[in-house]
Design a protein around this motif. Structure first.
Motif, PDB file in Angstrom:
ATOM      1  N   ALA A 134     -26.790  31.528 -25.213  1.00  0.00           N
ATOM      2  CA  ALA A 134     -25.405  31.781 -25.626  1.00  0.00           C
ATOM      3  C   ALA A 134     -25.366  32.191 -27.090  1.00  0.00           C
ATOM      4  O   ALA A 134     -26.338  32.005 -27.836  1.00  0.00           O
ATOM      5  N   SER A 135     -24.249  32.751 -27.485  1.00  0.00           N
ATOM      6  CA  SER A 135     -23.971  33.070 -28.882  1.00  0.00           C
ATOM      7  C   SER A 135     -22.637  32.451 -29.250  1.00  0.00           C
ATOM      8  O   SER A 135     -21.709  32.443 -28.430  1.00  0.00           O
ATOM      9  N   VAL A 136     -22.529  31.936 -30.477  1.00  0.00           N
ATOM     10  CA  VAL A 136     -21.339  31.205 -30.903  1.00  0.00           C
ATOM     11  C   VAL A 136     -20.801  31.802 -32.205  1.00  0.00           C
ATOM     12  O   VAL A 136     -21.540  31.940 -33.184  1.00  0.00           O
ATOM     13  N   GLY A 137     -19.525  32.157 -32.201  1.00  0.00           N
ATOM     14  CA  GLY A 137     -18.843  32.600 -33.413  1.00  0.00           C
ATOM     15  C   GLY A 137     -17.866  31.532 -33.870  1.00  0.00           C
ATOM     16  O   GLY A 137     -17.206  30.896 -33.047  1.00  0.00           O
ATOM     17  N   ILE A 138     -17.765  31.326 -35.183  1.00  0.00           N
ATOM     18  CA  ILE A 138     -16.958  30.236 -35.721  1.00  0.00           C
ATOM     19  C   ILE A 138     -15.916  30.786 -36.691  1.00  0.00           C
ATOM     20  O   ILE A 138     -16.246  31.516 -37.622  1.00  0.00           O
ATOM     21  N   ALA A 139     -14.649  30.437 -36.469  1.00  0.00           N
ATOM     22  CA  ALA A 139     -13.558  30.778 -37.389  1.00  0.00           C
ATOM     23  C   ALA A 139     -12.858  29.492 -37.797  1.00  0.00           C
ATOM     24  O   ALA A 139     -12.648  28.603 -36.966  1.00  0.00           O
ATOM     25  N   VAL A 140     -12.491  29.391 -39.069  1.00  0.00           N
ATOM     26  CA  VAL A 140     -11.969  28.146 -39.639  1.00  0.00           C
ATOM     27  C   VAL A 140     -10.541  28.346 -40.117  1.00  0.00           C
ATOM     28  O   VAL A 140     -10.220  29.348 -40.767  1.00  0.00           O
ATOM     29  N   PHE A 141      -9.674  27.405 -39.760  1.00  0.00           N
ATOM     30  CA  PHE A 141      -8.301  27.373 -40.287  1.00  0.00           C
ATOM     31  C   PHE A 141      -8.288  26.588 -41.602  1.00  0.00           C
ATOM     32  O   PHE A 141      -8.920  25.540 -41.700  1.00  0.00           O
ATOM     33  N   PRO A 142      -7.600  27.068 -42.660  1.00  0.00           N
ATOM     34  CA  PRO A 142      -6.754  28.272 -42.690  1.00  0.00           C
ATOM     35  C   PRO A 142      -7.449  29.494 -43.269  1.00  0.00           C
ATOM     36  O   PRO A 142      -6.853  30.560 -43.348  1.00  0.00           O
ATOM     37  N   GLU A 143      -8.710  29.369 -43.704  1.00  0.00           N
ATOM     38  CA  GLU A 143      -9.372  30.479 -44.391  1.00  0.00           C
ATOM     39  C   GLU A 143      -9.464  31.746 -43.537  1.00  0.00           C
ATOM     40  O   GLU A 143      -9.277  32.854 -44.033  1.00  0.00           O
TER      41      GLU A 143
ATOM     42  N   GLY B 262      -7.684  32.435 -40.640  1.00  0.00           N
ATOM     43  CA  GLY B 262      -6.513  32.757 -39.842  1.00  0.00           C
ATOM     44  C   GLY B 262      -5.603  31.553 -39.698  1.00  0.00           C
ATOM     45  O   GLY B 262      -6.057  30.403 -39.771  1.00  0.00           O
ATOM     46  N   THR B 263      -4.316  31.819 -39.499  1.00  0.00           N
ATOM     47  CA  THR B 263      -3.333  30.740 -39.368  1.00  0.00           C
ATOM     48  C   THR B 263      -2.626  30.768 -38.015  1.00  0.00           C
ATOM     49  O   THR B 263      -1.710  29.995 -37.786  1.00  0.00           O
ATOM     50  N   SER B 264      -3.060  31.650 -37.117  1.00  0.00           N
ATOM     51  CA  SER B 264      -2.470  31.705 -35.780  1.00  0.00           C
ATOM     52  C   SER B 264      -3.581  31.616 -34.747  1.00  0.00           C
ATOM     53  O   SER B 264      -4.753  31.881 -35.041  1.00  0.00           O
ATOM     54  N   ALA B 265      -3.204  31.259 -33.519  1.00  0.00           N
ATOM     55  CA  ALA B 265      -4.189  31.157 -32.445  1.00  0.00           C
ATOM     56  C   ALA B 265      -4.864  32.501 -32.197  1.00  0.00           C
ATOM     57  O   ALA B 265      -6.085  32.574 -32.009  1.00  0.00           O
ATOM     58  N   GLN B 266      -4.068  33.587 -32.238  1.00  0.00           N
ATOM     59  CA  GLN B 266      -4.640  34.907 -31.987  1.00  0.00           C
ATOM     60  C   GLN B 266      -5.657  35.284 -33.055  1.00  0.00           C
ATOM     61  O   GLN B 266      -6.742  35.790 -32.755  1.00  0.00           O
ATOM     62  N   ASP B 267      -5.313  35.053 -34.335  1.00  0.00           N
ATOM     63  CA  ASP B 267      -6.226  35.416 -35.420  1.00  0.00           C
ATOM     64  C   ASP B 267      -7.516  34.616 -35.354  1.00  0.00           C
ATOM     65  O   ASP B 267      -8.616  35.161 -35.522  1.00  0.00           O
ATOM     66  N   LEU B 268      -7.394  33.316 -35.124  1.00  0.00           N
ATOM     67  CA  LEU B 268      -8.595  32.478 -35.078  1.00  0.00           C
ATOM     68  C   LEU B 268      -9.506  32.888 -33.923  1.00  0.00           C
ATOM     69  O   LEU B 268     -10.733  32.983 -34.091  1.00  0.00           O
ATOM     70  N   LEU B 269      -8.921  33.144 -32.756  1.00  0.00           N
ATOM     71  CA  LEU B 269      -9.739  33.579 -31.626  1.00  0.00           C
ATOM     72  C   LEU B 269     -10.382  34.936 -31.900  1.00  0.00           C
ATOM     73  O   LEU B 269     -11.564  35.153 -31.601  1.00  0.00           O
ATOM     74  N   ALA B 270      -9.593  35.852 -32.469  1.00  0.00           N
ATOM     75  CA  ALA B 270     -10.120  37.185 -32.752  1.00  0.00           C
ATOM     76  C   ALA B 270     -11.258  37.125 -33.762  1.00  0.00           C
ATOM     77  O   ALA B 270     -12.289  37.783 -33.598  1.00  0.00           O
ATOM     78  N   HIS B 271     -11.096  36.323 -34.808  1.00  0.00           N
ATOM     79  CA  HIS B 271     -12.125  36.248 -35.843  1.00  0.00           C
ATOM     80  C   HIS B 271     -13.358  35.484 -35.358  1.00  0.00           C
ATOM     81  O   HIS B 271     -14.485  35.825 -35.710  1.00  0.00           O
TER      82      HIS B 271
ATOM     83  N   GLU C 131     -16.464  35.735 -41.917  1.00  0.00           N
ATOM     84  CA  GLU C 131     -16.115  35.896 -43.328  1.00  0.00           C
ATOM     85  C   GLU C 131     -15.067  36.991 -43.413  1.00  0.00           C
ATOM     86  O   GLU C 131     -15.351  38.163 -43.171  1.00  0.00           O
ATOM     87  N   ALA C 132     -13.853  36.609 -43.723  1.00  0.00           N
ATOM     88  CA  ALA C 132     -12.737  37.554 -43.723  1.00  0.00           C
ATOM     89  C   ALA C 132     -12.872  38.558 -44.862  1.00  0.00           C
ATOM     90  O   ALA C 132     -13.409  38.253 -45.919  1.00  0.00           O
ATOM     91  N   ALA C 133     -12.374  39.773 -44.635  1.00  0.00           N
ATOM     92  CA  ALA C 133     -12.330  40.774 -45.707  1.00  0.00           C
ATOM     93  C   ALA C 133     -11.351  40.332 -46.783  1.00  0.00           C
ATOM     94  O   ALA C 133     -10.413  39.596 -46.521  1.00  0.00           O
ATOM     95  N   ALA C 134     -11.573  40.785 -48.015  1.00  0.00           N
ATOM     96  CA  ALA C 134     -10.739  40.350 -49.138  1.00  0.00           C
ATOM     97  C   ALA C 134      -9.294  40.789 -48.967  1.00  0.00           C
ATOM     98  O   ALA C 134      -8.377  40.091 -49.358  1.00  0.00           O
TER      99      ALA C 134
END
Length: 565
Positions: A267-276, A278-287, A306-309
């Protein structure tokens, strides 16, 4: 357990029963689990009376009554004294596949057994309570089927999105960090192709079971779709997330044995952290999904997003020529991949999705999904023209796209190659709208007027982007056969993003409406800008404030989520 509506009905029934029998306390217990289902009590005596000693004394459906006699020192008398009651009446009854106990208690001694009329009332009461509990169980089973993925037993997509929303609300109040881990099984299509879908379902179910075993009690796992999962985690340090991701990878990677077939899935795992991130469910899932692509390229590992500046960030790294990935499959294996993304366009007043724009993002090995070079000062794209062809080919070649958004127009913004771009395409293959930057039209209005007529005859809808910026003469604008126009940040005012003037933006919107063209405002970045655009008459909105660009699978999830809401 019962839901809120059934609980309210039970509470009402028990309050009426307490009044009818003039007792101080009444309760219903689930006999096997010793859990209190409902009760009604004098506020001074809310203690439960479902003592195991009393329940064991009533082994049948016949009622029993217990009196506290000060002269006796039996274990039963000790139980009554410890509970603080003088008289207790107990009645067992059947509830579906289980059994329950109905108990009444009086603070003062009750010298006589309940009357025949009272016994009949109790029998009727047990029937009513039994029906309420059975109905609640059926409703719970229905809810479980709606919220639980039947193959894996995990939360389904809708339930997972709801959980993310609830946890985000809590995290906003408490300030505690929250992470979404996007888990994708590697090379799963090959397993389905080799052993069949029934075997593939067994493998997915086994992988889900291992994920559940690898998680701690407060961590929530859900199946997003196919071989994709999401895990919601509250944490203190990044090292916790690394440990969780590693546990998931190791658990899934253990060999699986199914009868005579042994397989090993990674498997491969991607990790997104609130609030850095994204602040919505869609953004966190997308990132998290974007980070998962990076992990997949590294090979069965995990990666943080790592979000763009900013929305206009330029990529300084030198990358090979672009190729678009549609439906998560590379167009050419020997080229560096790009990702085809979709950014929703919504009605400015209702929020209903009316279209989406096809965009490309560089799949950078360390930074995740990034923007291609921004447009230059003249509003022309500096991206090579063949990207337009690749976007179109990716759209028309993507079965997933057609299944997901066949009724939603997808906008494609063209470059200098506009005249020969669509010679091989017809809108019969897909619902596509072509956007032409106004600065291009201003260079040769007559040429582009003919081009617009040609592509509209092929069934495409056509509009101008950067409308009002290039100062195209009114006599040329009047000759254009357009279906919509787009105004952007160089025309729209805004505190966060936008350098235009209110007067110019209002004039452009009014002019477009004069010709009967709906106005889409793009690059909407904050609430104040949205409110201003709605008041100014913009018909539709697009931008990061509405929704960030989404990969194919997350665009699908977003559409399902909006439909569910």
């Amino acid at each position: 357990m019962v839901d809120d509506a059934s609980q309210t009905q039970l509470d009402t029934v028990l309050r009426e029963a307490r009044s009818a029998l003039q007792c101080d306390y009444v309760e219903v217990w689930n006999t096997p689990t010793r859990q209190r289902i409902a009760y009604a009590a004098d506020e001074k005596f809310p203690r439960p009376i479902g003592s195991s000693a009393l329940c064991r004394s009533v082994t049948s459906d016949k009622p029993a009554m217990f009196f506290r006699d000060p002269s006796e020192q039996t274990p039963l008398q000790e139980v009554l004294r410890s509970l603080g009651w003088s008289t207790i009446f107990v009645r067992n009854f059947q509830t579906g596949d289980s059994r329950s106990t109905l108990s009444f208690a009086w603070k003062e001694p009750r010298q006589s057994f309940v009357t025949e009329v009272e016994l009949q009332y109790v029998d009727f009461l047990t029937h009513v309570i039994s029906r309420l509990i059975e109905l609640a169980d059926k409703q719970r089973q229905i809810n479980d089927r709606m919220l639980i993925d039947p193959l894996t037993g995990l939360h389904n997509r809708a339930a997972t999105l709801d959980h993310i929303a609830v946890m985000l609300s809590s995290a906003n109040r408490t300030g505690s960090p929250l992470a979404v881990l996007y888990v994708d099984l590697d090379g799963f299509k090959a397993i389905n192709d080799s052993h069949g879908h029934a075997f593939g379902d067994k493998a997915i179910a086994e992988a889900a079971s291992r994920m559940r075993s690898a998680l701690r009690r407060h961590e929530i796992a859900g199946r997003i779709g196919g071989d994709e999962f999401a895990v919601l985690v509250s944490f203190n340090e990044d090292t916790e997330l690394q440990a969780i991701a590693q546990r998931l990878l190791e658990a899934i990677a253990e060999p699986m044995a199914f009868e005579t077939v042994d397989v090993r899935i990674t498997a491969s795992v991607g990790i997104a952290v609130f609030p850095e991130d994204g602040t919505s469910a869609q953004d966190l899932l997308a990132h998290a999904d974007s980070a998962m692509y990076i992990a997949k390229r590294k090979g069965s590992s995990y990666a943080f997003y790592e979000a763009a500046a900013s929305a206009n960030r330029r990529v300084e790294d030198t990358l090979p020529p672009p190729v678009i990935i549609a439906a998560e499959e590379p167009v050419a294996a020997d080229d560096s991949p790009f990702i085809l993304c979709f950014q929703p366009i919504v009605d400015s007043r209702t929020g209903r999705i009316v279209a989406a724009e096809a965009l490309i993002r560089w799949l950078h090995p360390t930074h995740g999904l990034l923007l291609p070079d921004s447009a230059d000062d003249e509003g022309k794209s500096s991206v090579p023209a063949r990207i337009d062809h690749a976007v179109m080919e990716a759209l028309l070649g993507s079965e997933k796209y057609r299944d997901t958004a066949h009724s939603i127009p997808i906008h494609v913004n063209v470059s200098e190659a506009a005249e020969n771009l669509l010679s091989a395409y017809s809108s019969a293959q897909a619902n596509i709208a072509i956007e032409i930057p106004e600065p291009l039209v201003a260079e040769d209005p007559e040429r582009y007027a003919r081009f617009i007529i040609e592509i509209r005859e092929r069934g495409f809808t056509v509009g101008l982007s950067n409308f009002g910026y290039a100062g195209l003469a009114l006599r040329f604008i009047a000759d254009l056969q357009l279906d919509f126009v787009k105004i952007g940040p160089k025309l729209i005012p805004g505190k966060t993003f936008g350098t235009g003037s209110a007067a110019a933006a209002k004039a452009a919107i009014k002019q477009a409406h004069h010709f009967g063209w709906p106005v889409i405002a793009e690059n909407v970045e904050d609430e104040s800008q949205r409110e201003w655009l709605v008041a100014a008459g913009a018909d539709a909105l697009q931008g990061y404030y509405i929704c960030s660009p989404l990969t194919q699978r997350d665009f699908t999830n977003w559409l399902h989520y909006r439909a569910a809401q």
